[in-house]
Design an enzyme around this catalytic site. Structure first.
Site, PDB file in Angstrom:
ATOM      1  N   ASP A 292       0.865  -1.176   0.000  1.00 51.19           N
ATOM      2  CA  ASP A 292       0.000   0.000   0.000  1.00 51.19           C
ATOM      3  C   ASP A 292       0.915   1.243   0.000  1.00 51.19           C
ATOM      4  OD1 ASP A 292      -2.100   1.755   0.017  1.00 51.19           O
ATOM      5  OD2 ASP A 292      -3.241   0.671   1.519  1.00 51.19           O
TER       6      ASP A 292
HETATM    7  C1  BGC Z   1      -5.125   3.095  -0.067  1.00 49.51           C
HETATM    8  C2  BGC Z   1      -5.246   2.044  -1.147  1.00 49.51           C
HETATM    9  C3  BGC Z   1      -5.138   2.673  -2.501  1.00 49.51           C
HETATM   10  C4  BGC Z   1      -3.831   3.424  -2.584  1.00 49.51           C
HETATM   11  C5  BGC Z   1      -3.606   4.066  -3.931  1.00 49.51           C
HETATM   12  C6  BGC Z   1      -3.912   3.965  -0.269  1.00 49.51           C
HETATM   13  O1  BGC Z   1      -3.897   5.036   0.606  1.00 49.51           O
HETATM   14  O2  BGC Z   1      -5.080   2.475   1.189  1.00 49.51           O
HETATM   15  O3  BGC Z   1      -6.469   1.369  -1.008  1.00 49.51           O
HETATM   16  O4  BGC Z   1      -5.236   1.692  -3.494  1.00 49.51           O
HETATM   17  O5  BGC Z   1      -3.823   4.434  -1.595  1.00 49.51           O
HETATM   18  O6  BGC Z   1      -4.453   5.117  -4.141  1.00 49.51           O
END
Ligand code: BGC
Length: 766
Positions: A292
């Site tokens: 993530d």
């Molecule tokens: C979120 C993810 C997301 C990623 C990219 C993160 O902050 O937890 O779910 O896919 O950002 O945007």
């Protein structure tokens, strides 16, 4: 790709290729890629790896956010030192970045472009929790196929979805992104979404690579506070939280995202047991793992890694192939030194590269790195996509209350209709979280939908009544393209409230649209209270006090405290955040051109003091008081899991278990009759629940083990069939540290929700 297709082998792969090609031919499209076999992929990747420098190998493992021009990114691309970018959605920009990677870099390795296509790209579908409320996996699959088609038309190859985190605490804002509390429903939705995004195989034309997230246990954040630690027992981890992930792997998902939080004190992004032993070992996942955003660097924040170099080593070692980050990655800054000092090996880097590059090959990126810029305009927001979004919203809505059959509304029964509430004419709040690429002007609000439907027969007037503060701490607020309106002065607030109540009093009916603004649900959007925000409760009670009939439509991403409404407002429709066509769908539902058939994918608590509350709890000491565990409130939910009304009524009868006694490993068939006892065609969702009465561990009082959304004409009766075999009857026993199917007596129920009363039983013997 996954264990399944490996097992199926080359012959089946050929059949898949042929059938995929037939689909392509039938739909008149040109294939952009053809399913490559595993050997060919491996050969191609090995040939590349033979020629790659260490810097290039490490570069493929980095993914950066890109919001604007960046010389640093351009340079890295030209050197072949970046594997992926996310958040670029303009096809021309995607092509120009891809051109640098492909034409300027030494080995011409294309980028993979990722984006959060969570519930639609340009055409926004209902939020995922809403789509789960449809209990209709094939509709959900079709919706995600449309999202994939729109996203791929601008050059996006990879979506960070589906989010398959089980959530049993509605304070957690990200409950909106998943399928709710139940592993069976969650698994069905996980698999459906993977199939929708990816198509028949990874690289199917007009599809994208899916990414199951957030692996694993993110939904159990303590106190519902986003990013906080999860402490999950072994029993719940295997039987509940991991199940939808396993279902996604079985459905062939090509990538996985490691979660942010600590899972039982080991951060998910540094958790070798999760990413290596479970995912790649037990489940034979063949795709790649991305962290993530900034989660690798966060290993230091968690007090797990000593410093950034250590974080890079720990994440790679745990099984994170690609690091998603803002600015720079810990991988690109530290892995070369880690190899020199012997902390990681070149083989480890190459293993991660194999997974990433293999996926690029499968996606056909080497053959077709560029997107046809002209096609994008044609593929977005087509009339068919809008129809699909409307139908999805109709199928996702849940009718919570309908006293005196106030709904459906007669089309000419009310001359003056008041439409009241701060969300009734708000486009952005009709869409819900994770809509970044929408065209707001295409969004039909509830007011607009009602005008489209009834504007010529009734006089429709609107008043917002109250405002909801739009000052949220969420970092995502900055990404929103709509500017918050200026806050009201105290005099204005009084005035607006009075206007709305007067309007309700002078109308024949009020449609009250309440709930939460878009940014109150989603990432970084947890709430301590489930109360209607701002002065909505005051507005609700004041409008009801006019004595005129009131219909409450809820737009929200989580169950809210609607105890007062549930007693005093005759009709309540949970519409969630219904998307681009939300207003038209809601108007169809209210006026009976569509019949509600959605069911709650989550137990609806009375208030936040009850959470976590879920139907599949264990029976414990004093079961007769299990619904009265508090002094000051019942411990039963306001509405149970699986619940939802219709404009017609259904009865369930004649439950039959094919074998009252059978051996472990055998399967019993369960049937029951469902009859539409009302006057109109409508959908019902028969659900089957079981309870293992005793065993090596206590088992939940009920567990969903099957469901089917069916349509029944007025007075039609159908027999529904369910199978109960090892898949349904086995579970992870923490006492035996193994998956078991145990000799025991079982209860079985079939009915309309988790409180179904039609009961049978059977016994399993050794
Ligand atoms: C979120 C993810 C997301 C990623 C990219 C993160 O902050 O937890 O779910 O896919 O950002 O945007």
């Amino acid at each position: 790709m996954n264990r399944k297709s490996k097992r199926i082998g080359a012959r089946q792969a050929l059949i898949c290729t042929l059938s995929a090609l037939m689909t392509v031919v039938a739909s008149g499209q040109t294939p952009s890629a053809v399913l490559p076999d595993d050997k060919a992929v491996e050969k191609r990747v090995n040939a590349l790896l033979d020629r790659m420098t260490l810097e290039e190998k490490i570069g493929q493992l980095s993914q950066l956010f890109l919001f604007g021009p960046s010389k640093q990114v351009d340079d890295a691309l030209a050197k072949g030192q970046l594997g992926s970018l996310l958040f670029v959605t303009d096809p021309a920009r995607i092509n120009s970045l891809q051109r640098i990677a492909v034409e300027k870099s030494r080995l011409h390795i294309p980028l993979i472009f990722g984006f959060d296509v969570i519930h639609g790209f340009r055409t926004i579908f209902p939020v995922p929790i809403a789509m789960a409320a449809s209990w209709d996996p094939s509709m959900v699959s079709a919706a995600q196929a449309i999202a994939a088609k729109e996203a791929s038309s601008v050059g996006i190859n990879w979506t960070f979805a589906p989010m398959v985190d089980i959530a049993r605490d509605p304070r957690w804002g990200r409950i909106v992104e998943g399928a709710g509390e139940d592993p069976w429903l969650g698994s069905a939705m996980a698999a459906a979404q993977v199939r929708g995004f990816q198509g028949e195989y990874i690289g199917s034309p007009d599809h994208v690579l899916a990414c199951m997230k957030h692996f694993a246990g993110y939904g159990a954040a303590e106190g519902g506070r986003d990013y906080d630690a999860s402490n999950i027992s072994e029993t719940l981890l295997w039987n509940v939280y991991l199940r939808p992930f396993h279902a996604a792997v079985e459905a062939g998902v090509g990538s996985a995202m490691s979660a942010y939080m600590d899972l039982n004190d080991v951060p998910a992004t540094g958790n070798r047991w999760l990413l290596h032993d479970v995912l790649r070992g037990d489940w034979r996942f063949q795709g790649f793992v991305v962290s993530d955003a900034n989660a690798v660097k966060s290993l230091v924040v968690h007090g797990f890694a000593k410093d950034l170099p250590d974080a890079a080593v720990l994440a790679l070692d745990a099984g994170v192939d690609m690091e998603m980050a803002i600015g720079t990655t810990a991988y690109s800054q530290n892995l070369a030194a880690a190899i020199s000092s012997g902390k990681v090996t070149v083989q480890q880097i190459e293993e991660a590269d194999r997974a990433v590059l293999g996926m690029k090959v499968r996606l056909g990126l080497f053959e077709h790195p560029y997107v046809d810029e002209a096609r994008a305009a044609r593929a977005l927001a087509t009339p068919e996509h809008r129809t699909a979004a409307r139908v999805a919203a109709e199928r996702s809505a849940v009718l919570l209350r309908n006293e005196g059959r106030l709904l459906p509304l007669g089309k000419t029964a009310y001359a003056k209709i008041a439409v009241v509430g701060p969300l009734a004419d708000s486009q952005v709040d009709t869409l819900g979280s994770w809509a970044f690429n929408e065209d707001l002007t295409e969004t039909v609000t509830v007011l607009a939908g009602l005008r489209n439907k009834a504007g010529s027969q009734a006089q429709l007037t609107f008043a917002p009544g109250v405002e909801i503060s739009r000052k949220f701490p969420s970092p995502f607020a900055q990404l929103s393209r709509s500017k918050p309106p200026a806050p009201w002065t105290p005099e204005q607030a009084k005035d607006e409230l009075r206007k709305a109540v007067d309007l309700a009093g002078s109308s024949d009916l009020t449609i009250l649209v309440l709930g939460e603004t878009q940014q109150m649900s989603g990432e970084s959007a947890s709430r301590e209270s489930l109360a209607l925000p701002g002065n909505e409760e005051q507005l609700l009670e004041a409008v009801a006090a006019t004595g005129k009939p009131v219909v409450l439509v809820l737009l929200n991403g989580r169950p809210l405290d609607i105890r007062w409404a549930a007693q005093h407002i005759p009709a309540i429709l949970e519409a969630w955040y219904p998307g681009t066509q939300g207003g038209n769908a809601i108007a169809n539902l209210l006026f009976g051109d569509a019949v509600p058939g959605g069911k709650l994918p989550v137990t609806w608590p009375r208030d936040s003091g009850q959470v976590p509350i879920y139907y599949a709890h264990n029976t414990t000491q004093g079961p007769e008081s299990q619904g009265k565990r508090y002094w000051d409130e019942e411990s039963t939910p306001l509405y149970p899991f699986g619940y939802g009304l219709s404009y017609t009524t259904f009865t369930f009868s004649n439950l039959h278990v094919s074998q009252p006694q059978f051996r472990i490993g055998q399967t019993a068939e369960v049937t029951a009759d469902v009859e539409n006892t009302g006057p109109s065609t409508a959908d019902e969702v028969p659900q089957i629940y079981i309870h293992q009465q005793y065993g090596s561990t206590s088992r939940p009082v009920r567990e969903l083990k099957g469901f089917e959304r069916i349509t029944l004409a007025a007075h039609e009766k159908k027999t529904v069939h369910f199978s109960l075999g090892s898949k349904e009857l086995s579970y992870w026993s923490a006492a035996k540290k193994a998956w078991v199917e145990e000799p025991a007596r079982f209860d079985v129920w079939v009915g309309a929700d988790s409180q179904a009363t039609l009961h049978g039983s059977f016994t399993i013997t050794q």
